[in-house]
Scaffold this active site. Sequence first.
Site, PDB file in Angstrom:
ATOM      1  CG  ASP A 179      -5.540  14.235  34.710  1.00  0.00           C
ATOM      2  OD1 ASP A 179      -4.798  14.008  35.648  1.00  0.00           O
ATOM      3  OD2 ASP A 179      -6.452  15.233  34.330  1.00  0.00           O
ATOM      4  CG  ASN A 187     -11.151  15.534  42.010  1.00  0.00           C
ATOM      5  OD1 ASN A 187     -10.325  14.509  42.079  1.00  0.00           O
ATOM      6  ND2 ASN A 187     -10.768  16.666  42.361  1.00  0.00           N
ATOM      7  NE  ARG A 190     -13.434  21.287  40.093  1.00  0.00           N
ATOM      8  CZ  ARG A 190     -12.976  20.554  41.079  1.00  0.00           C
ATOM      9  NH1 ARG A 190     -13.871  20.500  42.117  1.00  0.00           N
ATOM     10  NH2 ARG A 190     -11.721  20.205  41.118  1.00  0.00           N
ATOM     11  CE  LYS A 203      -8.712  14.263  39.084  1.00  0.00           C
ATOM     12  NZ  LYS A 203      -8.764  15.764  38.937  1.00  0.00           N
ATOM     13  CG  ASP A 247      -6.060  22.911  36.559  1.00  0.00           C
ATOM     14  OD1 ASP A 247      -4.927  22.580  36.127  1.00  0.00           O
ATOM     15  OD2 ASP A 247      -6.454  22.595  37.676  1.00  0.00           O
ATOM     16  CB  CYS A 291      -1.534  30.409  18.305  1.00  0.00           C
ATOM     17  SG  CYS A 291      -0.275  31.439  18.740  1.00  0.00           S
ATOM     18  CB  CYS A 294      -2.574  35.432  18.646  1.00  0.00           C
ATOM     19  SG  CYS A 294      -1.369  35.001  17.324  1.00  0.00           S
ATOM     20  CB  CYS A 308     -10.305  25.219  39.925  1.00  0.00           C
ATOM     21  SG  CYS A 308     -10.880  25.556  38.079  1.00  0.00           S
ATOM     22  CB  CYS A 368       1.191  31.289  15.017  1.00  0.00           C
ATOM     23  SG  CYS A 368       0.391  32.902  15.470  1.00  0.00           S
TER      24      CYS A 368
END
Length: 385
Positions: A179, A187, A190, A203, A247, A291, A294, A308, A368
Amino acid sequence: MSLKDRRLAELRARIAEVTAADALALQRDGALLVDVREDEETATGSPAGALRLPRGFLELRIEEKAPDPARPLLLMCAGGTRSLFAAEDLLRLGYRDVRSVAGGFSAWKAGGLPVEVPPQLDAAQRERYRRHLTMPEVGEAGQHRLLRSRVALIGAGGLGSPIALYLAAAGVGRLTLIDDDRVERSNLQRQILHVESRLGQRKVESGRTALLDLNPTIEVVSHDTRLEAANVLELLAGHDVVVDGSDNLPTRYLVNDACLRLGVPNVYGAIFRFEGQVSVFGGAAPGVRPCYRCLFPEPPPAEYAPSCAEAGVLGVLPGVIGTIMAAETIKLLLGLGEPLAGRLLLYDGLRGEFNEIAVPVDPDCPSCSAGAHPELSDIAAVCAG
């Protein structure tokens, strides 16, 4: 003759005995050698390839380890006495070919037959993982497998928090956090990996502190960097499972294609307001598992896939989805159950409902399908476009 001697004579008359050398030959021909001694006895050595199943758990767990009642079973104890009683119990359970190794492990060792020293949990580990050790599906062998496992976690935020905490608590031996963000107050609604006192920290370092505080016996590797085409293969190589808690779409496509290159399963999850989804991609021969591409061959326009920060998310939702992702990861590491491969699990928090849709393998998938070899450097550009 004492009552015990008469009992042993009666058992020897009914139960076949084999020498240690014959037991080794039978084992090599497919018989299952079962060491019924206690853990403290096998700690110093056990026949190579034997199933170590203490006498007290034999009847409870043998069916899982030996589901075929016709398979020959060879029971061994220290000197050849307890194995006779154990063999009698297994005959009562319906096993048809059960034999006792005469002289037990003492005869095996004296004959110079192959011995291995099994890995052992120390007293603190036994205390910590006691609930795993009592489960026949996990047990000591499974816990050692977890302790040897390596998992890369993309993102130490909403989804990454419960995933990391539960994998650390379960004893996954090496967790790699990737990260490039800092802890912000917004933050904390959650991202339960972080706390007020670590606002402003990177983080991955905040997460590392929390995980080692929870379980100081594991290794936590932190990479304070953004995952990119130039570094993705190097960062993810050498792991048993990759868990994608990112995200943003560029990262998801990048992780998907990198995992396909490396042959590593990819546990995927996503959240949006009150809804979430989980699946498992890749990690098998081409054409066996779908994958990410797909399911989503091309990224949608940015306005249809807000983050988010743009759309908001119910604070507890990452806990629901992240915990399922952690469970799928542990299943993959232990080889248990049926992974969510070829299936997309959908959660509607407002209705309190789970639904599932099939995700077939796309024979023309650009990532794939047979002969596909996507250029990792193109993925971010495609998503940006």
